[in-house]
Design a protein around this motif. Structure first.
Motif, PDB file in Angstrom:
ATOM      1  N   SER A  15     -45.547 -45.248  88.499  1.00  0.00           N
ATOM      2  CA  SER A  15     -46.336 -44.830  87.343  1.00  0.00           C
ATOM      3  C   SER A  15     -47.825 -44.770  87.698  1.00  0.00           C
ATOM      4  O   SER A  15     -48.541 -43.831  87.296  1.00  0.00           O
ATOM      5  N   ARG A  16     -48.291 -45.762  88.449  1.00  0.00           N
ATOM      6  CA  ARG A  16     -49.691 -45.771  88.873  1.00  0.00           C
ATOM      7  C   ARG A  16     -50.000 -44.556  89.756  1.00  0.00           C
ATOM      8  O   ARG A  16     -51.048 -43.910  89.611  1.00  0.00           O
ATOM      9  N   GLU A  48     -50.283 -41.418  87.570  1.00  0.00           N
ATOM     10  CA  GLU A  48     -51.532 -41.356  86.810  1.00  0.00           C
ATOM     11  C   GLU A  48     -52.726 -41.062  87.719  1.00  0.00           C
ATOM     12  O   GLU A  48     -53.654 -40.344  87.321  1.00  0.00           O
ATOM     13  N   TRP A  93     -56.316 -38.502  75.860  1.00  0.00           N
ATOM     14  CA  TRP A  93     -55.403 -38.864  76.945  1.00  0.00           C
ATOM     15  C   TRP A  93     -55.886 -38.278  78.276  1.00  0.00           C
ATOM     16  O   TRP A  93     -55.907 -38.969  79.296  1.00  0.00           O
ATOM     17  N   ARG A 125     -57.248 -40.325  81.763  1.00  0.00           N
ATOM     18  CA  ARG A 125     -56.690 -40.142  83.113  1.00  0.00           C
ATOM     19  C   ARG A 125     -57.743 -39.629  84.084  1.00  0.00           C
ATOM     20  O   ARG A 125     -57.755 -40.019  85.250  1.00  0.00           O
ATOM     21  N   TYR A 148     -44.913 -38.054  84.131  1.00  0.00           N
ATOM     22  CA  TYR A 148     -45.487 -39.080  83.253  1.00  0.00           C
ATOM     23  C   TYR A 148     -44.586 -39.323  82.046  1.00  0.00           C
ATOM     24  O   TYR A 148     -44.337 -40.480  81.662  1.00  0.00           O
TER      25      TYR A 148
END
Length: 292
Positions: free
Chosen positions: A47-48, A51, A196, A200, A228
């Motif tokens: 996930s990191r 992003e 959002w 990011r 995502y």
């Protein structure tokens, strides 16, 4: 009514068998918690990475003047929700807590609403409300079964909202916590608005050598956005499953303790009853001897 030793012996046998089942369920719940927690930890790194890639792609698109589609407030005020619960019982207030959180949130939102439930047990907790149910899914029983479920949910959402692409999507699920078993979580997943994108784009690259995007910036952002969404749904489902098994483990621990106390009481009663029967037989022998 006075119980005989045979009655007590049957009750002790039934309680012992029940304790065996409870301890087996405890072991299964503890094993399931480990696999779901491991999947959440493994997913955190991915996930990191997603992003970080989104941040690079958004900054590259802005620097080259590529026009990003900005999500605006939907004119139709449509809201979709996915509520993660359980298929099986023995989980305490697990389904009630997440259902209450969903009902409180959705009651404040205007416009048309549709809801998908994951788990048969959470559906009755929402059934008395005015929610419009769009579908129901079974809870995956392994980590490998989570990905197909996430794919079905995304396809179902896109199919139902294809004429209203700006529909809001909320996730409701229980998340494990350190201080207690779990807590309800509300997450607004869609639409991916300006705030959002700004968040990011502000994520710094961890090294001094930032990467470059090869090819079309917008296409790269679309691909990473899909990842995502997949990661967010996968994490919600895995955390819900970990919370469910933690709740079941706690329930089985309480049941095991209660059975232990019941067995102690039954065994004490059995021994007293047996000793009383032995004493009566001895008294009869002594009385007969004295009579002779």
């Amino acid at each position: 009514m006075s119980q005989t030793t045979a009655d007590l012996k049957r009750q002790i046998g039934a309680a012992t068998d029940l304790q065996s089942v409870v301890r087996t369920m405890k072991a299964m719940a503890a094993s399931n918690i480990v696999q779901y927690e491991n999947s959440v930890r493994a997913l955190a790194d991915y996930s990191r990475t997603v992003e970080l890639g989104l941040g690079v792609g958004i900054r590259a698109a802005e620097s080259t003047g590529s026009k990003l589609q900005h999500a605006q407030t939907p004119a139709t005020n449509m809201t979709a929700a996915i509520v993660f619960g359980s298929d099986q019982g023995l989980v305490g207030q697990f389904n009630t807590i997440v259902a209450d959180e969903a009902l409180r949130t959705l009651a404040k939102l205007p416009g048309e609403q549709m809801t998908w439930t994951v788990g048969e047990r959470v559906h009755p907790s929402l059934g008395d409300s005015q929610l419009q149910f769009a579908g129901r899914f079974n809870v995956p029983n392994t980590v490998k079964a989570i990905a197909p479920l996430v794919g079905q949910l995304l396809v179902e959402y896109e199919t139902q909202t294809k004429h209203h692409p700006e529909t809001q999507l909320f996730l409701f699920y229980n998340r494990p916590t350190a201080g207690s078993l779990y807590e309800p979580v509300r997450q607004r997943l869609l639409p991916l608005d300006n705030a959002w994108r700004r968040q990011r784009s502000e994520i710094p690259w961890p090294t001094k050598n930032p990467p470059q995007v090869l090819g079309n910036n917008l296409q790269t952002i679309r691909k990473l956005t899909g990842e995502y969404l997949f990661v967010s749904l996968f994490r919600a489902c895995a955390e819900s499953l970990a919370s469910e098994n933690a709740s079941r483990l706690a329930a089985m621990q309480r049941a095991d303790k209660n059975i232990e106390e019941l067995l102690a009481t039954l065994n004490a009663s059995f021994h007293r009853k047996r000793q009383s029967s032995i004493d009566e037989e001895l008294f009869d022998v002594v009385s007969g001897f004295e009579a002779l």
